[in-house]
Each structure stands twice: as C-alpha cells, then as structure tokens.
Design an enzyme around this catalytic site. Structure first.
Site, PDB file in Angstrom:
ATOM      1  N   ASP A 106       0.880  -1.182   0.000  1.00 13.05           N
ATOM      2  CA  ASP A 106       0.000   0.000   0.000  1.00 13.05           C
ATOM      3  C   ASP A 106       0.915   1.228   0.000  1.00 13.05           C
ATOM      4  O   ASP A 106       2.147   1.087  -0.007  1.00 13.05           O
ATOM      5  CB  ASP A 106      -0.969  -0.008   1.185  1.00 13.05           C
ATOM      6  CG  ASP A 106      -2.257   0.739   0.856  1.00 13.05           C
ATOM      7  OD1 ASP A 106      -2.199   1.961   0.587  1.00 13.05           O
ATOM      8  OD2 ASP A 106      -3.336   0.121   0.845  1.00 13.05           O
TER       9      ASP A 106
ATOM     10  N   CYS B 101     -18.847  -6.090  -7.370  1.00 17.82           N
ATOM     11  CA  CYS B 101     -19.525  -6.902  -6.346  1.00 17.82           C
ATOM     12  C   CYS B 101     -20.929  -7.303  -6.785  1.00 17.82           C
ATOM     13  O   CYS B 101     -21.299  -8.484  -6.731  1.00 17.82           O
ATOM     14  CB  CYS B 101     -19.569  -6.133  -5.031  1.00 17.82           C
ATOM     15  SG  CYS B 101     -20.089  -4.422  -5.181  1.00 17.82           S
TER      16      CYS B 101
ATOM     17  N   ALA C 123     -25.770  -4.791 -15.663  1.00 18.49           N
ATOM     18  CA  ALA C 123     -26.492  -5.526 -16.708  1.00 18.49           C
ATOM     19  C   ALA C 123     -25.627  -5.604 -17.966  1.00 18.49           C
ATOM     20  O   ALA C 123     -25.540  -6.653 -18.623  1.00 18.49           O
ATOM     21  CB  ALA C 123     -27.816  -4.819 -17.017  1.00 18.49           C
TER      22      ALA C 123
HETATM   23  N1  LIG Z   1     -15.565  -1.627  -1.773  1.00 14.87           N
HETATM   24  C1  LIG Z   1     -16.345  -2.467  -2.420  1.00 14.87           C
HETATM   25  O1  LIG Z   1     -17.448  -2.751  -1.987  1.00 14.87           O
HETATM   26  C2  LIG Z   1     -15.859  -3.121  -3.701  1.00 14.87           C
HETATM   27  C3  LIG Z   1     -16.493  -4.300  -4.112  1.00 14.87           C
HETATM   28  C4  LIG Z   1     -16.027  -4.960  -5.265  1.00 14.87           C
HETATM   29  C5  LIG Z   1     -14.990  -4.414  -6.005  1.00 14.87           C
HETATM   30  N2  LIG Z   1     -14.400  -3.244  -5.597  1.00 14.87           N
HETATM   31  C6  LIG Z   1     -13.272  -2.752  -6.414  1.00 14.87           C
HETATM   32  O2  LIG Z   1     -12.069  -3.083  -5.735  1.00 14.87           O
HETATM   33  C7  LIG Z   1     -11.069  -2.073  -6.012  1.00 14.87           C
HETATM   34  C8  LIG Z   1     -10.571  -1.508  -4.694  1.00 14.87           C
HETATM   35  O3  LIG Z   1     -11.667  -0.901  -4.009  1.00 14.87           O
HETATM   36  P1  LIG Z   1     -11.672  -0.696  -2.415  1.00 14.87           P
HETATM   37  O4  LIG Z   1     -13.071  -0.397  -2.028  1.00 14.87           O
HETATM   38  O5  LIG Z   1     -10.959  -1.822  -1.761  1.00 14.87           O
HETATM   39  O6  LIG Z   1     -10.801   0.655  -2.286  1.00 14.87           O
HETATM   40  P2  LIG Z   1     -10.051   1.208  -0.982  1.00 14.87           P
HETATM   41  O7  LIG Z   1      -9.931   2.681  -1.180  1.00 14.87           O
HETATM   42  O8  LIG Z   1     -10.683   0.689   0.270  1.00 14.87           O
HETATM   43  O9  LIG Z   1      -8.597   0.524  -1.085  1.00 14.87           O
HETATM   44  C9  LIG Z   1      -7.662   0.854  -2.066  1.00 14.87           C
HETATM   45  C10 LIG Z   1      -6.282   0.822  -1.433  1.00 14.87           C
HETATM   46  O10 LIG Z   1      -5.279   0.966  -2.455  1.00 14.87           O
HETATM   47  C11 LIG Z   1      -4.245   1.780  -1.930  1.00 14.87           C
HETATM   48  N3  LIG Z   1      -3.448   2.307  -3.045  1.00 14.87           N
HETATM   49  C12 LIG Z   1      -3.663   3.406  -3.817  1.00 14.87           C
HETATM   50  N4  LIG Z   1      -2.711   3.516  -4.756  1.00 14.87           N
HETATM   51  C13 LIG Z   1      -1.877   2.465  -4.586  1.00 14.87           C
HETATM   52  C14 LIG Z   1      -0.697   2.014  -5.268  1.00 14.87           C
HETATM   53  N5  LIG Z   1      -0.185   2.697  -6.302  1.00 14.87           N
HETATM   54  N6  LIG Z   1      -0.100   0.878  -4.836  1.00 14.87           N
HETATM   55  C15 LIG Z   1      -0.589   0.181  -3.781  1.00 14.87           C
HETATM   56  N7  LIG Z   1      -1.705   0.573  -3.097  1.00 14.87           N
HETATM   57  C16 LIG Z   1      -2.336   1.690  -3.504  1.00 14.87           C
HETATM   58  C17 LIG Z   1      -4.974   2.838  -1.090  1.00 14.87           C
HETATM   59  O11 LIG Z   1      -4.119   3.454  -0.157  1.00 14.87           O
HETATM   60  C18 LIG Z   1      -6.051   1.973  -0.429  1.00 14.87           C
HETATM   61  O12 LIG Z   1      -5.631   1.438   0.808  1.00 14.87           O
HETATM   62  C19 LIG Z   1     -11.732  -1.054  -6.944  1.00 14.87           C
HETATM   63  O13 LIG Z   1     -11.462  -1.430  -8.275  1.00 14.87           O
HETATM   64  C20 LIG Z   1     -13.217  -1.250  -6.631  1.00 14.87           C
HETATM   65  O14 LIG Z   1     -14.038  -0.839  -7.700  1.00 14.87           O
HETATM   66  C21 LIG Z   1     -14.803  -2.598  -4.444  1.00 14.87           C
END
Ligand SMILES: NC(=O)c1ccc[n+]([C@@H]2O[C@H](COP(=O)([O-])OP(=O)(O)OC[C@H]3O[C@@H](n4cnc5c(N)ncnc54)[C@H](O)[C@@H]3O)[C@@H](O)[C@H]2O)c1
Length: 339
Positions: free
Chosen positions: A35, A144, A197
């Site tokens: 991170d 999700c 969808a």
């Molecule tokens: N939150 C949800 O409900 C959910 C569900 C399914 C998919 N997603 C997808 O998952 C992905 C992540 O979402 P999230 O909700 O976990 O986001 P988040 O903001 O909780 O986590 C992202 C993390 O990545 C870190 N980060 C940023 N730049 C970085 C880099 N260059 N190298 C390493 N780490 C870095 C940030 O500091 C942060 O801790 C996105 O593509 C999102 O669309 C999210």
C-alpha cells in the site's frame, strides 16, 4: 506441486479481504501486501502483529510509514518480483498504471471491478467463464453486484436456459467508515442501463440484460431484484432447487428473521465471521415469485466480501491450477469453508 505465490497491491476494503482469502488457500502462499500510506487498515495490520509482510508502493511515504511503526519489507517491485500472480485491489484506475510494472516483470495479475475492461485479456467470473481465464496473463473481476448477480443467473442458465433478465439494484452508497461519501439521507438514480447488466452481457452474451440502479444511504450490502425470462418456465420450487444447490448462494427466510441487508450482516458477525464477512450472496425464499412466464426474486450482495472467492478462482484459472470450472471453484470453496 509448489505453492502459487500471490501478492496483493492495495490493502483497502477489498485488498485486506483478498489477503485473508489467499492465506486460507492451502495451495497458495501470500508473499505480502503493498500500500502507499499508513491507512487505518495498515495500522490495523501493525496492531495485529503483522500477519503479512508489508511492501511500500510509494517511496516518498517511507518516513510516514516508519513513524506509524509499519515494518517495511521492500518496494512494490520487490513484492512483484517474488510473486507468480498479483491481485491488484488499488483504487480504480491505479491498477491500469500498475499493469505496466506487472507486464514489464512478466507476471500475471488480477484486477478488480473499478478498472476499465481494457486493462485485462479476459473479463472473468469463476462460475460463468472459468475456462476463458485459463493461462491468461491479465484477468479482470466483475464488480460486487455483477459477481453475485452472475452467480444466480448462470446457475439458472445452466439448468433451464435464460433468454432475458431485467434487474433493479438497490445499491449501498458507501462502505462502513467511508466518511468521504458524506452524511447522506437521499436516494439517487443512475442512468439506465446499469453497468452491471451491461457487464453481465459481456460475460454471458446470449442473455439480453438491462436494469436500473438506485443508490441508497446504507453501508451493509446491496439488494438486487431480478426478473428472469427462462427458456423453460420454472416456479418457486424449481428456483429454490437450482439456486439452493449453488455453493455460493445461501437461501434465507424473512420468517426466520432475515428481514434485510442488516440482518445478514448481523448474522455473519454473530457467527463469528471475520469482519462480518459472508462470501455467499443470499436469496430470500419469500421473494421468489412468477410474473407470467418469468421468475422474479431478490438477492443480497455483501459488497466487501462477495468478490473474494471469484478472485481465488481467477488465480486458479490464470495459473492453470485446475483446468475446469467445477474443479477450480470447488477448490476455492473448500479452502474458504464454503459448503
Ligand atoms: N468496496 C467495495 O465494496 C468493492 C467491491 C467490489 C470491487 N471493488 C473494487 O475493488 C477495487 C478496490 O476498491 P476498495 O473499495 O478496496 O478501495 P479502498 O480505497 O478501500 O482501497 C484501495 C487501497 O489501495 C491503496 N493504493 C492506492 N494507490 C496504490 C498504489 N499505487 N499501490 C498500492 N496501493 C495503492 C490505497 O491506499 C487503499 O488502501 C476497486 O477497483 C473497486 O471498484 C470494491
């Protein structure tokens, strides 16, 4: 067979759960997580005694990380170097940049729903198109809602054929603790058709799908209602039999106290599930109803944890650990304790 070495980039809502998921797979080794800052999740990792090694993806933040007591095992490059496959769960758009590094180092990577489809060779779902992921270098997971939705539609499709689905998504607006989304009390409409969808049609092109999405100011799960036009007419009993047999779909009853998304979240916590995470989507028994020849039902999507199993499937496909959907998904289910 040597264990497949996996790294996680981005230790946020999804990344920390991916790390837990990989650590549970007995045929994989979690090399570490990366991170960029001492976020709450990273501070939690330190307080938990560093169960995983931490790699710093932003050299200029080294001092900040050290000041927060985070032991640093190396850079993002150092992590990638040691891995066969990276799970990239960084913020949407960052994965596309990290891809250059993975490509340069000749590594495989699995991206999350927030990235553009063009980031990957295949848009992947463990149940709907496992074999398309076999041996591929770059895979992208569905979001999700799409992950949970496709589980249900694919199960019906394999059993009786699905021609068309129309969905309504009641979407949680933020994850717990997302202060940056504001303190809201409103519903907000998205333009139709919803991307879920459209994504379903990308993975299952023979199904005509459309839908509407409404954002709601809640954090514990989305609810999707689905109207499916099946090739063979099915009733509630058939639907319960087909969807009930799916390992990643749990049938619940309003009668038993599962009144909505919050009941499921509380139940998961009461069962002692880590972070209150459920890997299964839930199908409400009493929501299943015929509309003419179509079948209609409602499912709950635990947005923080639902995509974890399909990510494990993606590693299995990319690394050709198992060559069929049945074997790949069964192995993931076994290690994640999904019955
Ligand atoms: N939150 C949800 O409900 C959910 C569900 C399914 C998919 N997603 C997808 O998952 C992905 C992540 O979402 P999230 O909700 O976990 O986001 P988040 O903001 O909780 O986590 C992202 C993390 O990545 C870190 N980060 C940023 N730049 C970085 C880099 N260059 N190298 C390493 N780490 C870095 C940030 O500091 C942060 O801790 C996105 O593509 C999102 O669309 C999210």
């Amino acid at each position: 067979m040597a264990k497949v070495k996996v790294g996680v980039a981005g230790y946020g809502v999804i990344g920390l759960r991916l790390a837990t998921g990989v650590a549970l797979q007995e045929d994989m080794e979690l090399v570490g997580v990366a991170d960029v800052a001492p976020t709450l999740s990273v501070r939690g990792l330190v307080e938990a005694g560093m169960p995983y090694r931490f790699y710093n993806a932003m050299p200029e933040n080294e001092e900040k990380l050290k000041a927060a007591g985070v032991p640093i095992s190396g850079s993002l490059e150092d992590l990638v170097e040691q891995c066969d496959v990276m799970l990239d769960a960084t913020n949407a758009g960052v994965g596309a940049k990290n891809k250059e590094l993975y490509a340069r180092m000749g590594k495989k990577a699995v991206f999350q729903g927030g990235e553009k489809n063009s980031v990957a060779d295949v848009f992947f779902h463990g149940y709907a198109n496992y074999e398309k992921g076999l041996g591929q270098q770059f895979l992208k997971l569905t979001s999700c809602n799409t992950t949970g939705l496709i589980r249900a539609v694919d199960a019906l499709d394999r059993a009786v054929g699905v021609e068309k689905v129309a969905i309504t998504i009641i979407r949680r607006v933020a994850d717990p603790g997302d202060y940056h989304r504001g303190l809201t009390n409103a519903l907000q409409m998205d333009k139709a058709p919803s991307h879920q969808a459209v994504d379903l049609m990308t993975i299952m092109p023979h199904v005509d799908a459309t839908g509407i999405l409404v954002h709601t100011p809640v954090t514990h799960g989305h609810i999707i209602t689905v109207v499916a036009s099946t090739r063979k007419k099915i009733d509630k009993a058939n639907t319960l039999e087909i969807l009930g047999a799916h390992p990643r779909i749990r049938t619940v009853k309003i009668e038993d106290g599962f009144l909505g998304n919050a009941s499921l979240f509380r139940y998961a916590r009461d069962m002692g599930k880590l972070r209150g995470d459920l890997y299964e989507i839930a199908l409400w028994d009493e929501s299943i109803v015929n509309s003419g020849n179509d079948i209609m039902f409602a499912i709950n999507i635990p947005q923080e944890s639902v995509v974890i199993p399909e990510n494990m499937d993606a590693i299995r496909a990319a690394m050709q650990m198992q060559l069929t959907r049945d074997e790949g998904t069964a192995m993931t289910n076994r290690y994640l304790g999904i019955k």
